[in-house]
Motif scaffolding. Structure first.
Motif, mmCIF file in Angstrom:
data_model
loop_
_atom_site.group_PDB
_atom_site.id
_atom_site.type_symbol
_atom_site.label_atom_id
_atom_site.label_comp_id
_atom_site.label_asym_id
_atom_site.label_seq_id
_atom_site.Cartn_x
_atom_site.Cartn_y
_atom_site.Cartn_z
ATOM 1 N N GLU A 91 0.846 -1.192 0.000
ATOM 2 C CA GLU A 91 0.000 0.000 0.000
ATOM 3 C C GLU A 91 0.883 1.244 0.000
ATOM 4 O O GLU A 91 1.752 1.393 0.870
ATOM 5 N N GLU A 92 0.676 2.102 -0.956
ATOM 6 C CA GLU A 92 1.404 3.371 -1.061
ATOM 7 C C GLU A 92 2.912 3.163 -0.979
ATOM 8 O O GLU A 92 3.634 3.871 -0.258
ATOM 9 N N GLY A 93 3.389 2.154 -1.724
ATOM 10 C CA GLY A 93 4.822 1.942 -1.851
ATOM 11 C C GLY A 93 5.508 1.219 -0.710
ATOM 12 O O GLY A 93 6.741 1.218 -0.634
ATOM 13 N N GLN A 94 4.726 0.589 0.154
ATOM 14 C CA GLN A 94 5.337 -0.151 1.254
ATOM 15 C C GLN A 94 4.413 -1.277 1.713
ATOM 16 O O GLN A 94 3.216 -1.275 1.444
ATOM 17 N N TRP A 95 5.025 -2.253 2.428
ATOM 18 C CA TRP A 95 4.241 -3.334 3.005
ATOM 19 C C TRP A 95 3.669 -2.861 4.340
ATOM 20 O O TRP A 95 4.388 -2.325 5.192
ATOM 21 N N VAL A 96 2.364 -3.081 4.518
ATOM 22 C CA VAL A 96 1.673 -2.650 5.745
ATOM 23 C C VAL A 96 0.808 -3.800 6.247
ATOM 24 O O VAL A 96 0.532 -4.756 5.517
ATOM 25 N N PRO A 97 0.373 -3.746 7.524
ATOM 26 C CA PRO A 97 -0.509 -4.798 8.035
ATOM 27 C C PRO A 97 -1.807 -4.882 7.221
ATOM 28 O O PRO A 97 -2.425 -3.863 6.918
ATOM 29 N N ALA A 98 -2.202 -6.093 6.879
ATOM 30 C CA ALA A 98 -3.436 -6.289 6.119
ATOM 31 C C ALA A 98 -4.672 -6.189 7.012
ATOM 32 O O ALA A 98 -5.768 -5.903 6.530
#
Length: 280
Positions: A124-131
């Motif tokens: 998300e928005e160029g980075q890995w984030v918690p789903a």
């Protein structure tokens, strides 16, 4: 989506994707003429294995059992090698029953191999984030330590993008942890050093989620363990103990990987007395 009620708990199987892995690897030293009677295979000797998280609704809380294979995590080569012809659509499954990812309170990770943990994070928005932005994540301390410092054998299945974005939300436990009244995670080892099972009991109703020490209905035999298991003898002993425990109590056994059954209930002789089939 298939559902099952066990006492206070409601279980719903979400769409977490599908893989096709070598049948020989999934049944270890068991000869193909034996295992192929129990579980279908294709002309490449691969068997279909779901990676479907189970939504567990209990006492007003919403938990997931494991997280699916995610979406957009794998290269074309990985998709081909793991036989992935469908990636996760867990968010869509939740929407279908009126929930959002933010509604998930906790994720019970039986272990952190890629086919269980890829769904923990998203791009998300160029980075890995918690789903699952509000969820706490539970796994054994042994598994969590190995995830972050894998050995030469395990480094191909413990991926950095699956743990770094969620590390502040992880709650490791040692031998066992009571998540809610009657709901336990129990460290077993076997498939991986930190592998855990899940047990829920409400008076005389019980389900046991054996995760990858009994990944499908065809693995009911305590001696039928995976070539992927790091500690196969441990898997055998843990299966023996937990099958005996469940048979005596007519427990339901639930599955994350099985392409044909979501859950089976056995009597004290290990005979099937009830079943929940997957809608194919």
């Amino acid at each position: 989506m298939e559902t099952l009620r066990v006492g206070r708990a409601k279980l719903t199987w979400l769409n977490g994707g599908v893989t096709h892995l070598d049948g020989g690897a999934m049944f270890g030293v068991v000869p193909k003429p034996l295992w192929s009677r129990k579980y279908p295979h294709n002309d490449k000797n691969q068997i279909e294995l779901r990676t479907d998280p189970i939504l567990l609704e209990l006492d007003g809380k919403k938990y997931l059992i494991d997280a699916g294979i995610g979406k957009g995590k794998m290269t074309e080569k990985q998709l081909r090698n793991f036989g992935v012809d469908e990636e996760s659509s867990v968010e869509d499954s939740l929407k279908e029953i009126g929930y959002r990812t933010s509604d998930i309170d906790g994720i019970l990770m039986t272990h952190l191999h890629f086919d269980h943990a890829c769904g923990l994070t998203k791009w998300e928005e160029g980075q890995w984030v918690p789903a699952f932005e509000n969820a706490f994540i539970y796994t054994s301390s042994v598994e969590w330590n190995e995830m972050r410092s894998p050995n030469i054998r395990s480094k191909n299945t413990y991926w950095e993008e699956n743990w770094k974005p969620i590390e502040s939300r992880v709650h490791p436990f040692n031998e066992s942890l009571e998540i809610a009244e009657g709901l336990y995670m129990i460290h077993t080892g076997g498939h991986s050093a930190g592998h855990s099972i899940i047990k829920f009991a409400d008076e005389d109703e019980l389900f046991i989620h054996m995760a990858d020490i009994m990944p499908t209905h065809a693995h009911q035999n305590v001696l039928w363990v995976l070539a992927y298991d790091d500690y196969p003898v441990t898997s055998v002993h843990q299966k023996e103990d937990w099958m005996k425990y469940g048979y005596e109590r007519q427990a339901w056994y639930t599955f994350y990987h099985d392409a044909y059954y979501r859950a089976l209930q056995f009597n004290c002789d290990g005979e099937i007395v009830d079943k929940l089939k997957r809608d194919r």
